[in-house]
Write a protein that holds these residues in place. Structure first.
Motif, mmCIF file in Angstrom:
data_model
loop_
_atom_site.group_PDB
_atom_site.id
_atom_site.type_symbol
_atom_site.label_atom_id
_atom_site.label_comp_id
_atom_site.label_asym_id
_atom_site.label_seq_id
_atom_site.Cartn_x
_atom_site.Cartn_y
_atom_site.Cartn_z
ATOM 1 N N TRP A 34 -14.013 -45.968 31.053
ATOM 2 C CA TRP A 34 -13.280 -45.762 29.818
ATOM 3 C C TRP A 34 -13.404 -47.012 28.960
ATOM 4 C CZ3 TRP A 34 -11.596 -41.668 27.432
ATOM 5 C CH2 TRP A 34 -11.262 -40.524 28.163
ATOM 6 N N TYR A 35 -13.776 -46.782 27.679
ATOM 7 C CA TYR A 35 -13.870 -47.840 26.684
ATOM 8 C C TYR A 35 -12.974 -47.492 25.508
ATOM 9 C CZ TYR A 35 -18.407 -49.144 28.816
ATOM 10 O OH TYR A 35 -19.418 -49.530 29.668
ATOM 11 N N ARG A 36 -12.587 -48.523 24.756
ATOM 12 C CA ARG A 36 -12.049 -48.276 23.442
ATOM 13 C C ARG A 36 -12.931 -48.981 22.426
ATOM 14 N NH1 ARG A 36 -6.160 -50.663 22.147
ATOM 15 N NH2 ARG A 36 -6.950 -50.497 20.010
ATOM 16 N N GLN A 37 -13.018 -48.376 21.253
ATOM 17 C CA GLN A 37 -13.889 -48.905 20.211
ATOM 18 C C GLN A 37 -13.082 -49.106 18.951
ATOM 19 O OE1 GLN A 37 -17.101 -46.332 18.893
ATOM 20 N NE2 GLN A 37 -18.326 -48.079 18.235
ATOM 21 N N ASP A 38 -13.077 -50.322 18.465
ATOM 22 C CA ASP A 38 -12.331 -50.669 17.256
ATOM 23 C C ASP A 38 -13.255 -51.380 16.276
ATOM 24 O OD1 ASP A 38 -10.191 -51.322 19.780
ATOM 25 O OD2 ASP A 38 -9.466 -50.041 18.154
ATOM 26 N N PRO A 39 -13.051 -51.139 14.986
ATOM 27 C CA PRO A 39 -13.890 -51.792 13.972
ATOM 28 C C PRO A 39 -13.858 -53.310 14.116
ATOM 29 C CG PRO A 39 -12.523 -50.089 12.976
ATOM 30 C CD PRO A 39 -12.055 -50.241 14.389
ATOM 31 N N GLY A 40 -15.033 -53.909 14.095
ATOM 32 C CA GLY A 40 -15.116 -55.365 14.190
ATOM 33 C C GLY A 40 -15.009 -55.918 15.601
ATOM 34 N N LEU A 41 -14.669 -55.056 16.557
ATOM 35 C CA LEU A 41 -14.521 -55.524 17.947
ATOM 36 C C LEU A 41 -15.521 -54.872 18.886
ATOM 37 C CD1 LEU A 41 -10.627 -55.562 18.273
ATOM 38 C CD2 LEU A 41 -12.139 -57.505 17.881
ATOM 39 N N GLY A 42 -16.195 -53.848 18.432
ATOM 40 C CA GLY A 42 -17.165 -53.183 19.286
ATOM 41 C C GLY A 42 -16.499 -52.390 20.398
ATOM 42 N N LEU A 43 -17.240 -52.157 21.475
ATOM 43 C CA LEU A 43 -16.708 -51.442 22.635
ATOM 44 C C LEU A 43 -16.138 -52.437 23.632
ATOM 45 C CD1 LEU A 43 -18.835 -49.303 21.526
ATOM 46 C CD2 LEU A 43 -18.900 -48.498 23.883
ATOM 47 N N ARG A 44 -14.978 -52.106 24.152
ATOM 48 C CA ARG A 44 -14.380 -52.940 25.184
ATOM 49 C C ARG A 44 -14.015 -52.063 26.380
ATOM 50 N NH1 ARG A 44 -9.564 -55.794 22.239
ATOM 51 N NH2 ARG A 44 -9.509 -53.793 21.159
ATOM 52 N N LEU A 45 -14.350 -52.548 27.562
ATOM 53 C CA LEU A 45 -14.150 -51.778 28.784
ATOM 54 C C LEU A 45 -12.691 -51.862 29.227
ATOM 55 C CD1 LEU A 45 -15.472 -50.150 31.105
ATOM 56 C CD2 LEU A 45 -15.900 -52.345 32.237
ATOM 57 N N ILE A 46 -12.081 -50.709 29.453
ATOM 58 C CA ILE A 46 -10.680 -50.666 29.868
ATOM 59 C C ILE A 46 -10.602 -50.606 31.404
ATOM 60 C CG2 ILE A 46 -8.478 -49.446 29.659
ATOM 61 C CD1 ILE A 46 -9.578 -48.152 27.081
ATOM 62 N N TYR A 47 -11.223 -49.595 31.975
ATOM 63 C CA TYR A 47 -11.267 -49.404 33.419
ATOM 64 C C TYR A 47 -12.573 -48.718 33.776
ATOM 65 C CZ TYR A 47 -6.443 -50.335 35.045
ATOM 66 O OH TYR A 47 -5.258 -50.920 35.412
ATOM 67 N N PHE A 48 -12.997 -48.907 35.022
ATOM 68 C CA PHE A 48 -14.070 -48.079 35.523
ATOM 69 C C PHE A 48 -13.791 -47.698 36.973
ATOM 70 C CE2 PHE A 48 -16.712 -50.827 38.230
ATOM 71 C CZ PHE A 48 -16.248 -52.093 37.904
ATOM 72 N N SER A 49 -14.561 -46.715 37.444
ATOM 73 C CA SER A 49 -14.380 -46.213 38.804
ATOM 74 C C SER A 49 -15.755 -45.930 39.380
ATOM 75 C CB SER A 49 -13.544 -44.932 38.775
ATOM 76 O OG SER A 49 -13.615 -44.267 40.024
ATOM 77 N N TYR A 50 -15.993 -46.354 40.610
ATOM 78 C CA TYR A 50 -17.287 -46.108 41.244
ATOM 79 C C TYR A 50 -17.188 -45.089 42.376
ATOM 80 C CZ TYR A 50 -15.411 -49.730 44.296
ATOM 81 O OH TYR A 50 -14.597 -50.464 45.108
ATOM 82 N N ASP A 51 -15.987 -44.517 42.564
ATOM 83 C CA ASP A 51 -15.835 -43.507 43.603
ATOM 84 C C ASP A 51 -14.482 -42.847 43.409
ATOM 85 O OD1 ASP A 51 -16.491 -43.585 47.230
ATOM 86 O OD2 ASP A 51 -16.347 -41.928 45.798
ATOM 87 N N VAL A 52 -14.315 -41.712 44.044
ATOM 88 C CA VAL A 52 -13.023 -41.030 43.984
ATOM 89 C C VAL A 52 -11.934 -41.974 44.502
ATOM 90 C CG1 VAL A 52 -11.699 -39.087 44.883
ATOM 91 C CG2 VAL A 52 -14.093 -38.774 44.238
ATOM 92 N N LYS A 53 -10.843 -41.984 43.786
ATOM 93 C CA LYS A 53 -9.663 -42.796 44.104
ATOM 94 C C LYS A 53 -9.901 -44.298 44.002
ATOM 95 C CE LYS A 53 -7.450 -39.298 47.039
ATOM 96 N NZ LYS A 53 -6.586 -38.804 45.949
ATOM 97 N N MET A 54 -11.073 -44.711 43.572
ATOM 98 C CA MET A 54 -11.338 -46.140 43.376
ATOM 99 C C MET A 54 -11.288 -46.457 41.885
ATOM 100 S SD MET A 54 -11.731 -46.962 46.474
ATOM 101 C CE MET A 54 -12.248 -48.653 46.346
ATOM 102 N N LYS A 55 -10.745 -47.629 41.571
ATOM 103 C CA LYS A 55 -10.702 -48.055 40.181
ATOM 104 C C LYS A 55 -10.820 -49.563 40.104
ATOM 105 C CE LYS A 55 -5.653 -48.167 40.121
ATOM 106 N NZ LYS A 55 -4.406 -47.585 39.556
ATOM 107 N N GLU A 56 -11.372 -50.029 39.020
ATOM 108 C CA GLU A 56 -11.526 -51.455 38.780
ATOM 109 C C GLU A 56 -11.102 -51.750 37.349
ATOM 110 O OE1 GLU A 56 -13.314 -52.757 42.489
ATOM 111 O OE2 GLU A 56 -12.606 -53.895 40.749
ATOM 112 N N LYS A 57 -10.402 -52.846 37.151
ATOM 113 C CA LYS A 57 -10.003 -53.228 35.802
ATOM 114 C C LYS A 57 -11.206 -53.721 35.012
ATOM 115 C CE LYS A 57 -5.266 -54.488 37.002
ATOM 116 N NZ LYS A 57 -4.264 -55.581 37.047
ATOM 117 N N GLY A 58 -11.186 -53.373 33.745
ATOM 118 C CA GLY A 58 -12.186 -53.905 32.836
ATOM 119 C C GLY A 58 -11.631 -55.116 32.117
ATOM 120 N N ASP A 59 -11.991 -55.248 30.861
ATOM 121 C CA ASP A 59 -11.576 -56.424 30.094
ATOM 122 C C ASP A 59 -10.185 -56.304 29.485
ATOM 123 O OD1 ASP A 59 -14.956 -56.419 29.000
ATOM 124 O OD2 ASP A 59 -14.058 -57.759 30.488
#
Lengths: 114, 113
Positions: A34-59
């Protein structure tokens, strides 16, 4: 073709509401983002997951949580929406071995928090 | 930060001309990618170039990578109206799964009829 779909193209919510953004991919990809995209800031990573029930924090995970109960579905949750979370939210997926190579994006959800 | 930074921020050219966009970054990379985003839509992956490659082609797209200058360029030849979009470079660091992909802020390309 990989298809990544997002539950809504446009969403309007009020401050303090709990918001669910859903993302589904149909190519059996292990990684989802999951990313969010804002003018002037580009894409920023919120969270990602590499497997079921797994999650990692983004920026920028503050104010967000995620859920991955099934391989094809990755949900972004705003526990108590605030106006500074008004943004375009983009979901993406990729193969496990290609974590950050060739990400496939959904069409985006434009969220407005009033 | 290894963030890619595109240049120029905006570019307008006549249909049929070539369009060149540049990306600079700060730290060593595993690979660099270019994505296109049509207005209000998601990003579409265009091309990936690895750190040991210097040039790649895909149809009308040509990407170069100069690791000594920490820069890349995307050339679109014989531009068409459909090429109007924002173009983003994204860099992936050397530590594989421990390094996140970082997107630049994009170049807005407008093809004039």
């Amino acid at each position: 073709d990989v298809k990544v779909t997002q539950s809504s193209r446009y969403l309007v919510k009020r401050t303090g509401e709990k918001v669910f953004l859903e993302c589904v991919q149909d190519m059996d990809h292990e990684n989802m983002f999951w990313y969010r995209q804002d003018p002037g800031l580009g894409l920023r990573l919120i969270y990602f997951s590499y497997d079921v029930k797994m999650k990692e924090k983004g920026d920028i995970p503050e104010g967000y949580s995620v859920s991955r109960e099934k391989k094809e579905r990755f949900s972004l949750i705003l526990e108590s929406a605030s106006t500074n979370q008004t943004s375009m939210y983009l979901c993406a997926s990729s193969l496990f071995a290609e974590l950050y190579n060739e990400q496939f994006f959904g069409p985006g959800t434009r969220l407005t928090v009033l | 930060s290894q963030q890619g930074e595109e240049d120029p921020q905006a570019l307008s050219i006549q249909e049929g001309e070539n369009a060149t966009m540049n990306c600079s970054y700060k730290t060593s990379i595993n690979n660099l990618q270019w994505y296109r985003q049509n207005s209000g839509r998601g990003l579409v992956h265009l091309i990936l170039i690895r750190s040991n490659e210097r040039e790649k082609h895909s149809g009308r797209l040509r990407v170069t990578l100069d690791t000594s200058k920490k820069s890349s360029s995307l050339l679109i030849t014989a531009s068409r109206a459909a090429d109007t979009a924002s173009y983003f470079c994204a860099t992936v660091g050397l530590r594989d799964r421990d390094d996140k992909i970082i997107f630049g802020k994009g170049t807005r390309l407008h093809i004039l009829p």
